[in-house]
Design a protein around this motif. Structure first.
Motif, PDB file in Angstrom:
ATOM      1  N   HIS A 263       4.231 -23.673   5.285  1.00 41.33           N
ATOM      2  CA  HIS A 263       4.615 -24.577   3.929  1.00 41.33           C
ATOM      3  C   HIS A 263       5.710 -25.559   4.380  1.00 41.33           C
ATOM      4  N   THR A 264       5.537 -26.232   5.537  1.00 38.80           N
ATOM      5  CA  THR A 264       6.540 -27.024   5.905  1.00 38.80           C
ATOM      6  C   THR A 264       6.106 -28.807   6.146  1.00 38.80           C
ATOM      7  N   GLU A 265       4.674 -28.796   5.604  1.00 41.69           N
ATOM      8  CA  GLU A 265       4.244 -30.192   5.727  1.00 41.69           C
ATOM      9  C   GLU A 265       4.937 -31.167   5.298  1.00 41.69           C
ATOM     10  N   VAL A 266       5.578 -30.950   4.234  1.00 40.23           N
ATOM     11  CA  VAL A 266       6.377 -31.959   3.413  1.00 40.23           C
ATOM     12  C   VAL A 266       7.757 -32.355   3.965  1.00 40.23           C
ATOM     13  N   LEU A 267       8.243 -31.450   4.941  1.00 38.93           N
ATOM     14  CA  LEU A 267       9.501 -31.792   5.665  1.00 38.93           C
ATOM     15  C   LEU A 267       9.574 -32.711   6.898  1.00 38.93           C
ATOM     16  N   ASP A 268       9.258 -33.894   6.547  1.00 42.60           N
ATOM     17  CA  ASP A 268       9.228 -34.984   7.406  1.00 42.60           C
ATOM     18  C   ASP A 268      10.619 -35.099   8.158  1.00 42.60           C
ATOM     19  N   PRO A 269      10.781 -34.920   9.542  1.00 47.64           N
ATOM     20  CA  PRO A 269      11.850 -34.885  10.171  1.00 47.64           C
ATOM     21  C   PRO A 269      12.912 -36.094   9.811  1.00 47.64           C
ATOM     22  N   LYS A 270      12.467 -37.075   9.710  1.00 51.72           N
ATOM     23  CA  LYS A 270      13.503 -38.316   9.374  1.00 51.72           C
ATOM     24  C   LYS A 270      13.829 -38.185   7.783  1.00 51.72           C
ATOM     25  N   ARG A 271      13.048 -37.604   6.892  1.00 51.87           N
ATOM     26  CA  ARG A 271      13.576 -37.493   5.655  1.00 51.87           C
ATOM     27  C   ARG A 271      14.550 -36.404   5.494  1.00 51.87           C
ATOM     28  N   VAL A 272      14.317 -35.100   6.359  1.00 44.39           N
ATOM     29  CA  VAL A 272      15.282 -34.210   6.174  1.00 44.39           C
ATOM     30  C   VAL A 272      16.702 -34.516   7.110  1.00 44.39           C
ATOM     31  N   ALA A 273      16.615 -35.246   8.168  1.00 43.37           N
ATOM     32  CA  ALA A 273      17.903 -35.817   8.725  1.00 43.37           C
ATOM     33  C   ALA A 273      18.407 -36.899   7.799  1.00 43.37           C
ATOM     34  N   ASP A 274      17.837 -37.670   6.741  1.00 42.47           N
ATOM     35  CA  ASP A 274      18.403 -38.574   6.025  1.00 42.47           C
ATOM     36  C   ASP A 274      19.031 -37.797   4.802  1.00 42.47           C
ATOM     37  N   ALA A 275      18.219 -36.806   4.441  1.00 44.88           N
ATOM     38  CA  ALA A 275      19.045 -35.972   3.257  1.00 44.88           C
ATOM     39  C   ALA A 275      20.218 -35.381   3.811  1.00 44.88           C
ATOM     40  N   ILE A 276      20.247 -34.700   5.071  1.00 42.77           N
ATOM     41  CA  ILE A 276      21.475 -33.985   5.472  1.00 42.77           C
ATOM     42  C   ILE A 276      22.661 -35.001   5.551  1.00 42.77           C
ATOM     43  N   ILE A 277      22.225 -36.102   6.246  1.00 45.90           N
ATOM     44  CA  ILE A 277      23.444 -37.224   6.370  1.00 45.90           C
ATOM     45  C   ILE A 277      23.928 -37.654   4.982  1.00 45.90           C
ATOM     46  N   ALA A 278      23.120 -37.746   3.778  1.00 44.37           N
ATOM     47  CA  ALA A 278      23.772 -38.179   2.785  1.00 44.37           C
ATOM     48  C   ALA A 278      24.339 -37.106   2.035  1.00 44.37           C
ATOM     49  N   ALA A 279      24.329 -35.566   2.303  1.00 50.68           N
ATOM     50  CA  ALA A 279      25.069 -34.571   2.017  1.00 50.68           C
ATOM     51  C   ALA A 279      26.429 -34.569   2.526  1.00 50.68           C
ATOM     52  N   ARG A 280      26.589 -35.663   3.699  1.00 45.78           N
ATOM     53  CA  ARG A 280      28.146 -35.500   4.145  1.00 45.78           C
ATOM     54  C   ARG A 280      29.145 -35.943   3.066  1.00 45.78           C
ATOM     55  N   ASP A 281      28.605 -36.616   2.121  1.00 47.47           N
ATOM     56  CA  ASP A 281      29.535 -37.147   0.807  1.00 47.47           C
ATOM     57  C   ASP A 281      29.945 -36.046   0.182  1.00 47.47           C
ATOM     58  N   SER A 282      29.253 -35.019  -0.027  1.00 47.50           N
ATOM     59  CA  SER A 282      29.513 -33.963  -1.022  1.00 47.50           C
ATOM     60  C   SER A 282      30.109 -32.567  -0.289  1.00 47.50           C
ATOM     61  N   TYR A 283      30.058 -32.413   1.101  1.00 48.04           N
ATOM     62  CA  TYR A 283      30.690 -31.426   1.942  1.00 48.04           C
ATOM     63  C   TYR A 283      31.639 -31.929   2.811  1.00 48.04           C
ATOM     64  N   ASP A 284      32.615 -30.801   3.160  1.00 54.88           N
ATOM     65  CA  ASP A 284      33.433 -31.258   4.376  1.00 54.88           C
ATOM     66  C   ASP A 284      32.644 -30.837   5.705  1.00 54.88           C
ATOM     67  N   TRP A 285      32.113 -29.871   5.582  1.00 52.56           N
ATOM     68  CA  TRP A 285      31.181 -29.228   7.040  1.00 52.56           C
ATOM     69  C   TRP A 285      29.766 -28.946   6.535  1.00 52.56           C
ATOM     70  N   ILE A 286      28.894 -29.451   7.519  1.00 51.81           N
ATOM     71  CA  ILE A 286      27.366 -28.925   7.297  1.00 51.81           C
ATOM     72  C   ILE A 286      27.174 -28.409   8.490  1.00 51.81           C
ATOM     73  N   ILE A 287      26.858 -27.035   8.469  1.00 52.64           N
ATOM     74  CA  ILE A 287      26.378 -26.181   9.712  1.00 52.64           C
ATOM     75  C   ILE A 287      25.008 -25.756   9.647  1.00 52.64           C
ATOM     76  N   LEU A 288      24.287 -26.423  10.667  1.00 54.17           N
ATOM     77  CA  LEU A 288      23.096 -26.209  10.896  1.00 54.17           C
ATOM     78  C   LEU A 288      22.633 -25.146  11.775  1.00 54.17           C
ATOM     79  N   ASP A 289      22.054 -23.928  11.281  1.00 53.15           N
ATOM     80  CA  ASP A 289      21.327 -22.975  12.141  1.00 53.15           C
ATOM     81  C   ASP A 289      20.105 -23.238  12.404  1.00 53.15           C
ATOM     82  N   MET A 290      19.869 -23.568  13.763  1.00 52.58           N
ATOM     83  CA  MET A 290      18.530 -24.239  14.326  1.00 52.58           C
ATOM     84  C   MET A 290      17.591 -23.115  14.989  1.00 52.58           C
ATOM     85  N   HIS A 291      16.303 -23.520  14.875  1.00 53.18           N
ATOM     86  CA  HIS A 291      15.127 -22.743  15.539  1.00 53.18           C
ATOM     87  C   HIS A 291      15.373 -22.928  17.242  1.00 53.18           C
ATOM     88  N   PRO A 292      15.078 -22.199  17.990  1.00 51.58           N
ATOM     89  CA  PRO A 292      15.149 -22.441  19.303  1.00 51.58           C
ATOM     90  C   PRO A 292      13.909 -23.333  20.040  1.00 51.58           C
TER      91      PRO A 292
END
Length: 440
Positions: A263-292
């Protein structure tokens, strides 16, 4: 005469069968029932090189015994009997590069004999425990609040600023090999920053296939980014990451990408990256646990990272994977953002050798502590919350401090054993040298 002794904390019937098989192999099994029994045994005998502990029947007693095995200069490996449900949560103390190993019931006494024999062979192939402790952790009791400069760290970098406002930093935790402690480091680093450093943290589980950040923190079926975006598409809303994320009891905000890899078809990589970038305004640190993997989503996130932490365990497959990632990072023009975190750092391989082969500086060293992480995860907490005074939490606290300081090691840790002959087994040394020859 027995070659070595094995401390065994199993029920009497099981102990008898295990003792018989160990005796056939030339090993003496000594029964222990408490941490006090084990302490007395280790004080009076120097030939106890492995312990078999029962973490299924009495976890608290087993935890105390495990602490005795690693108290002071001791570093005695354990063969731990664990409930099957716990094995997937071993994280930093997992089976890959750690000297500890795990088994479940039912088991055969004969199989334990071969496991113990293999563990004793490995014990004999690394330096003495006190030498490893001194080389890998300095004095072995580094205070959790020790300044980064005390470990040879310098060159503090300024935090990024945009329009006069400080933006949160994005830290990726990634290694193309699984089972090296990415999730455990991500969770506990986030907790150290949030709970101990007063920072506002967003922890993102970017692993849509095997991610278990939420379950390790006791968050049952949190709302996912994928589901939120589907709902937003239906009602015409557009929520921020901060509105979607669940909040853990520690105060950490937790964002899960999807509940299923289907169920990941909606997770366009650029849109996800943009959403995380926008979240920098709300948090001091954003930690991403990545799949290998090196897929489009990970590549899009790599581009946005301020720092990429690469957990490396002192074993050949993990070091190979880290070297591979370093080469990929050159192509992606992100190599300067990479720093390794030497996980299970008391496994007998010098930190300086790991740095030399991977050709990436190490920001911190974290010792093995599988039992603590299992217990914390079973309670839906980080080890930082559950075991705040433990040595491994002190290691994680130092990692958090160095990230806060923007610290970068100047010339590595320059750690070496006094005798290089016994530092690593010959085959491993040969591979390290061959890999080193390939470092540009």
């Amino acid at each position: 005469m027995p070659l070595s002794a094995v401390a065994v904390a199993l029920p009497p019937a099981e102990f008898s069968a295990v003792r018989e098989h160990l005796a056939e192999a030339g090993y003496e099994a000594v029964a222990v029932r408490s941490a006090e029994d084990l302490e007395k045994l280790l004080v009076t005998r120097s030939d106890v090189n492995v312990a078999i502990l029962d973490g299924e029947n009495d976890f608290d007693t087993t935890l105390e015994m495990y602490g005795v095995l690693h108290e002071g200069a001791r570093d005695i490996p354990a063969l731990l009997l664990m409930p099957p449900r716990s094995l997937g949560r071993m994280g930093m103390g997992g089976r890959g590069g750690s000297r500890d190993e795990y088994f479940t019931r039912p088991y055969s006494a004969e199989s334990l004999r071969w496991r113990v024999e293999a563990m004793l062979i490995r014990v004999e192939s690394v330096p003495p425990a006190e030498q490893v402790e001194a080389a890998m952790t300095g004095s072995g009791d580094t205070p959790a609040d020790a300044p980064a400069e005390d470990a040879g760290v310098a060159a503090k970098a300024a935090a990024p600023v945009a329009d006069g406002a400080k933006l949160g930093k994005i830290v990726i935790v990634f290694n193309p090999k699984g089972g090296v402690g990415k999730t455990t480091i991500s969770i506990n680093l986030g907790a150290a920053l949030q709970v101990r450093k007063g920072q506002k943290v967003l922890l993102v589980d970017c692993d849509t296939i095997t991610g278990h950040v939420a379950s390790s923190l006791g968050l049952e079926r949190p709302r996912t980014l994928a589901n939120a975006w589907r709902e937003d598409a239906k009602n015409g809303k557009e929520e921020t990451v901060a509105q979607i994320a669940a909040v853990h009891g520690s105060g950490i905000s937790v964002l899960v990408m999807a509940e299923s890899p289907l169920h990941t078809e909606v997770l366009d990589p650029k849109r996800v990256a943009d959403a995380i970038i926008a979240a920098r305004d709300s948090y001091d640190w954003i930690i991403l646990d990545m799949h290998p993997d090196y897929g489009p989503l990970n590549q899009a996130l790599f581009e946005q990272a301020d720092r990429i932490l690469v957990p490396v365990t002192p074993d050949v497959p993990c070091i190979r994977a880290a070297v591979q990632f370093r080469e990929v990072a050159v192509e992606l023009d992100i190599r300067e953002r990479l720093m390794i975190v030497i996980n299970r750092a008391n496994s007998g391989v010098a930190a300086g050798d790991v740095e030399r082969v991977v050709a990436v500086p190490a920001l911190a060293r974290i010792r093995s502590a599988g039992m603590l992480f299992v217990r914390a995860a079973d309670e839906g907490k980080s080890a930082v919350e559950r075991f705040p005074t433990s040595k491994v939490v002190g290691d994680i606290d130092i990692l958090a401090s160095r990230l806060l300081d923007g610290a970068v090691p100047s010339d590595g840790f320059k750690i070496s054993f006094s005798s290089s002959r016994n530092r690593i087994t010959g085959s491993f040394r040969g591979l390290l040298d061959r890999l080193t020859a390939q470092v540009p």
